[in-house]
Design a protein around this motif. Structure first.
Motif, PDB file in Angstrom:
ATOM      1  N   ILE A 226     -27.911 -27.216  42.487  1.00  0.00           N
ATOM      2  CA  ILE A 226     -27.338 -28.156  41.505  1.00  0.00           C
ATOM      3  C   ILE A 226     -27.562 -27.636  40.089  1.00  0.00           C
ATOM      4  N   GLU A 227     -28.750 -27.126  39.823  1.00  0.00           N
ATOM      5  CA  GLU A 227     -29.044 -26.593  38.488  1.00  0.00           C
ATOM      6  C   GLU A 227     -28.165 -25.391  38.138  1.00  0.00           C
ATOM      7  N   LEU A 228     -27.765 -24.622  39.133  1.00  0.00           N
ATOM      8  CA  LEU A 228     -26.895 -23.462  38.887  1.00  0.00           C
ATOM      9  C   LEU A 228     -25.428 -23.862  38.725  1.00  0.00           C
ATOM     10  N   GLY A 229     -25.101 -25.106  39.090  1.00  0.00           N
ATOM     11  CA  GLY A 229     -23.735 -25.578  38.865  1.00  0.00           C
ATOM     12  C   GLY A 229     -22.963 -25.994  40.094  1.00  0.00           C
ATOM     13  N   ALA A 230     -23.609 -26.062  41.264  1.00  0.00           N
ATOM     14  CA  ALA A 230     -22.905 -26.536  42.463  1.00  0.00           C
ATOM     15  C   ALA A 230     -22.604 -28.024  42.309  1.00  0.00           C
ATOM     16  N   ASP A 231     -21.474 -28.440  42.862  1.00  0.00           N
ATOM     17  CA  ASP A 231     -21.072 -29.844  42.782  1.00  0.00           C
ATOM     18  C   ASP A 231     -21.509 -30.642  44.003  1.00  0.00           C
ATOM     19  N   ASP A 232     -21.699 -29.952  45.123  1.00  0.00           N
ATOM     20  CA  ASP A 232     -22.103 -30.639  46.345  1.00  0.00           C
ATOM     21  C   ASP A 232     -22.868 -29.655  47.221  1.00  0.00           C
TER      22      ASP A 232
END
Length: 194
Positions: free
Chosen positions: A94-100
């Motif tokens: 999530i911190e790296l930018g994943a949405d799910d």
């Protein structure tokens, strides 16, 4: 047709995902590892990315980092699909930018639900962006109209006076009115040419 890129090093899982998504009328492209996924993203822009984390050559973490650092791919919805299910793994994704984040094994319903949620969110964002752009466009048009209409009305009134009264006007007065027309025309030109 919605384009989905599946980046997964296990061929059997990649095939299952492709089969599920194709049956749902998605256009599915696939890459056998993160390196191939990044190479694909350099030439094609999908509507959504599904990516494994633990892969040879380039990990899913590196793929999402690369995607978020590039203007053409930074906003593409990104779903991790992985066996790595610890709280730290999820937090890092999530911190790296994943949405799910879906954990293997997954069900068809889990996969389609995650995709649907991401695409619906993307549609909401697009609608909001379009509303904002339309509002800005209307405001800009309104400002431009005021800046252009008032000087044009003044030019028209001066021109009308010249047409109607030129025989009664002194030469200096005519020259003054022509200069006013020129000055207002120049102001309009300067506002519209920048």
């Amino acid at each position: 047709m919605t384009k989905i890129l599946v980046i997964e090093d296990q061929e059997d899982i990649r095939s299952i995902i492709k089969e599920i998504l194709t049956a749902e009328n998605f256009l599915v492209m696939d890459a056998e590892n993160g390196q191939a996924g990044i190479k694909f993203l350099q030439t094609e822009i999908p509507d959504l990315i599904i990516c494994d984390i633990a892969m040879p050559k380039v990990s899913g973490y590196e793929v999402v980092t690369w995607a978020r650092e590039n203007p053409t791919t930074e906003a593409i919805p990104f779903i991790f699909l992985t066996a790595k299910g610890s709280q730290n793994d999820i937090r890092q994704a999530i911190e790296l930018g994943a949405d799910d984040y879906l954990i293997k094994p997954f069900t068809r319903a889990d996969l389609l639900g995650a995709i649907k949620a991401r695409l619906e969110k993307e549609e909401i964002i697009n609608r909001q962006t379009q509303k904002k752009l339309k509002k800005l466009d209307n405001e800009l048009y309104s400002l431009m109209s005021d800046d252009l209409i008032n000087p044009l009305n003044y030019i028209m009134s001066i021109s009308k006076k010249l047409i109607d009264d030129y025989e009664l006007m002194e030469r200096e007065e005519i020259l003054t009115k022509i200069k006013e027309i020129y000055n207002f025309s120049e102001k309009i030109h300067n506002k519209t040419s920048h």
